[in-house]
Design an enzyme around this catalytic site. Structure first.
Site, PDB file in Angstrom:
ATOM      1  N   SER A  32      -6.934   8.405 -27.133  1.00 26.90           N
ATOM      2  CA  SER A  32      -7.341   6.998 -27.028  1.00 26.90           C
ATOM      3  C   SER A  32      -6.900   6.203 -28.261  1.00 26.90           C
ATOM      4  CB  SER A  32      -8.860   6.906 -26.885  1.00 26.90           C
ATOM      5  OG  SER A  32      -9.257   5.552 -26.973  1.00 26.90           O
ATOM      6  N   LYS A  83     -15.161   6.113 -15.277  1.00 27.60           N
ATOM      7  CA  LYS A  83     -15.393   4.673 -15.070  1.00 27.60           C
ATOM      8  C   LYS A  83     -16.298   4.387 -13.866  1.00 27.60           C
ATOM      9  CE  LYS A  83     -11.238   2.780 -17.224  1.00 27.60           C
ATOM     10  NZ  LYS A  83     -10.083   1.876 -17.068  1.00 27.60           N
ATOM     11  N   GLY A 145      -5.053   1.259  -6.948  1.00 28.14           N
ATOM     12  CA  GLY A 145      -5.941   2.149  -7.690  1.00 28.14           C
ATOM     13  C   GLY A 145      -6.945   1.341  -8.515  1.00 28.14           C
TER      14      GLY A 145
HETATM   15  P1  ATR Z   1      -5.225   3.406 -12.449  1.00 26.34           P
HETATM   16  O1  ATR Z   1      -6.649   3.524 -12.874  1.00 26.34           O
HETATM   17  O2  ATR Z   1      -4.255   3.381 -13.597  1.00 26.34           O
HETATM   18  O3  ATR Z   1      -5.006   2.285 -11.486  1.00 26.34           O
HETATM   19  P2  ATR Z   1      -5.194   5.197 -10.204  1.00 26.34           P
HETATM   20  O4  ATR Z   1      -6.502   4.650  -9.761  1.00 26.34           O
HETATM   21  O5  ATR Z   1      -4.977   6.663 -10.142  1.00 26.34           O
HETATM   22  O6  ATR Z   1      -4.878   4.786 -11.701  1.00 26.34           O
HETATM   23  O7  ATR Z   1      -4.044   4.443  -9.353  1.00 26.34           O
HETATM   24  C1  ATR Z   1      -2.695   4.811  -9.437  1.00 26.34           C
HETATM   25  C2  ATR Z   1      -1.860   3.906  -8.533  1.00 26.34           C
HETATM   26  O8  ATR Z   1      -0.490   4.289  -8.675  1.00 26.34           O
HETATM   27  C3  ATR Z   1      -2.192   4.044  -7.050  1.00 26.34           C
HETATM   28  O9  ATR Z   1      -1.938   2.815  -6.416  1.00 26.34           O
HETATM   29  C4  ATR Z   1      -1.194   5.116  -6.602  1.00 26.34           C
HETATM   30  O10 ATR Z   1      -0.898   5.108  -5.241  1.00 26.34           O
HETATM   31  P3  ATR Z   1      -1.802   5.937  -4.199  1.00 26.34           P
HETATM   32  O11 ATR Z   1      -3.035   5.124  -3.959  1.00 26.34           O
HETATM   33  O12 ATR Z   1      -0.959   6.095  -3.005  1.00 26.34           O
HETATM   34  O13 ATR Z   1      -2.117   7.266  -4.871  1.00 26.34           O
HETATM   35  C5  ATR Z   1       0.017   4.682  -7.384  1.00 26.34           C
HETATM   36  N1  ATR Z   1       0.990   5.765  -7.542  1.00 26.34           N
HETATM   37  C6  ATR Z   1       0.897   6.830  -8.371  1.00 26.34           C
HETATM   38  N2  ATR Z   1       1.994   7.616  -8.250  1.00 26.34           N
HETATM   39  C7  ATR Z   1       2.805   7.008  -7.327  1.00 26.34           C
HETATM   40  C8  ATR Z   1       4.086   7.302  -6.782  1.00 26.34           C
HETATM   41  N3  ATR Z   1       4.761   8.382  -7.162  1.00 26.34           N
HETATM   42  N4  ATR Z   1       4.604   6.452  -5.869  1.00 26.34           N
HETATM   43  C9  ATR Z   1       3.930   5.344  -5.482  1.00 26.34           C
HETATM   44  N5  ATR Z   1       2.707   5.003  -5.974  1.00 26.34           N
HETATM   45  C10 ATR Z   1       2.154   5.822  -6.880  1.00 26.34           C
END
Ligand code: ATR
Length: 301
Positions: A32, A83, A145
């Site tokens: 962090s 969170k 997300g």
């Molecule tokens: P954060 O708190 O940073 O938003 P998260 O809640 O894990 O982290 O959200 C990650 C986001 O990145 C999501 O929208 C995820 O898509 P999914 O809902 O389909 O999982 C997206 N994401 C992560 N890896 C991805 C990838 N390889 N291609 C497309 N979207 C991706």
């Protein structure tokens, strides 16, 4: 001058019987940037407080707030993966935190522990300082997300007129759209990417491009767009932002969102204006720790 040198010029706080305690809980938490950023901010403002990292196991959450009350903790941040999990243990929630059922900042109040979600407001403030106005604008949001949810709610509160939300898992985009529709009936919301979308602002909230060369959206979305924002901050120019630069579209990375979510937390805890430049320099030193990439290009200039 780096952030430590900036604060070394100020007088140091001596830890004593009145020193207040703040911190961040998470697992992992050792990476962090917040302990350094907030400690420097307290010092610069002459606030007698320290900010520490707390590595927490999920099983410890039910006892955590009592332990913090006994220890005199006055406020703390929450990072992955707590969170949402912290929410049932709090006494009060801000409007955004209640909508999102997610909290990244907590303060001890007379009525108990109150939770806030500062990611969305931090994002809006990062746009404001970059002179990017959002009222009445049409926004394309990639991702659904935790960060996307916070940003979408704050964009809606700030008065965007239309939001197109696209996500790898469409169901999550639909769920976010439903949440927004139930609270903001006048906001136009879609979860389908039109072939010829004209958007004022394209925002990437996914992790695509963080550790790879991927782009979260097809290049065609950049054909008719005025501003690109990528909340990824581990590099000044992500693959998406590179494409924006090639098309002379103004762009901004995520370092200022990271900064302003911290500034919002600092202001919630202290009621004081945060020392923005010290906190910004601390983040830049931490994130780009080797050579100083002091200037993060914001507007394609
Ligand atoms: P954060 O708190 O940073 O938003 P998260 O809640 O894990 O982290 O959200 C990650 C986001 O990145 C999501 O929208 C995820 O898509 P999914 O809902 O389909 O999982 C997206 N994401 C992560 N890896 C991805 C990838 N390889 N291609 C497309 N979207 C991706």
């Amino acid at each position: 001058m780096n952030s430590d040198e900036r604060v070394n010029k100020q007088s140091y706080i001596t830890i004593n019987g009145e020193t207040a305690l703040y911190g961040v809980i998470g697992n992992p938490v050792k990476h962090s940037f917040s302990p350094k950023m907030h400690s420097l901010a307290f010092q610069e403002c002459g606030i007698n407080a320290v900010y520490l990292p707390f590595l927490i196991q999920e099983i410890q959450l039910p006892q955590l707030l009592d332990a913090f009350t006994v220890s005199g903790v006055q406020g703390f941040n929450i990072t992955i993966p707590f969170k949402e999990k912290i929410v049932p243990y709090l006494d009060l929630l801000s409007e955004e935190a209640a909508m999102l059922q997610s909290v990244n900042t907590v303060i001890q109040t007379a009525e108990g522990w109150k939770g806030y979600s500062t990611d969305g407001n931090g994002f809006i403030r990062s746009l404001t300082v970059a002179d990017i106005s959002i009222k009445g604008k049409r926004v394309l949001l990639a991702g659904a997300g935790g960060a996307a949810r916070a940003i979408a709610v704050s964009l809606a509160l700030a008065g965007v007129s239309e939001l197109v939300i696209v996500n790898r898992t469409p169901k999550k985009a639909d769920n976010l759209a439903e949440l927004l529709r139930s609270t903001f009936p006048n906001l136009r919301i879609s979860t389908i990417l039109p072939t010829d979308l004209r958007s004022d602002i394209v925002i990437n909230t996914t992790s695509v491009g963080m550790h790879d060369n991927g782009c979260p959206l097809p290049d065609t979305v950049l054909n008719h767009c005025r501003q690109v924002v990528d909340i990824i901050y581990n590099q000044p120019v992500t693959p998406l932002l590179k494409k924006a630069a090639e098309r002379s579209i103004p762009y901004m990375n995520g370092i200022d969102m990271l900064l302003y979510q911290g500034i919002e937390a600092f202001e919630i805890w202290t009621g004081q204006k945060a020392p923005v430049e010290t906190m910004r320099q601390s983040l830049i030193d931490s994130v780009y720790s080797s050579t100083a990439i002091g200037h993060i290009q914001k507007k394609g200039s």
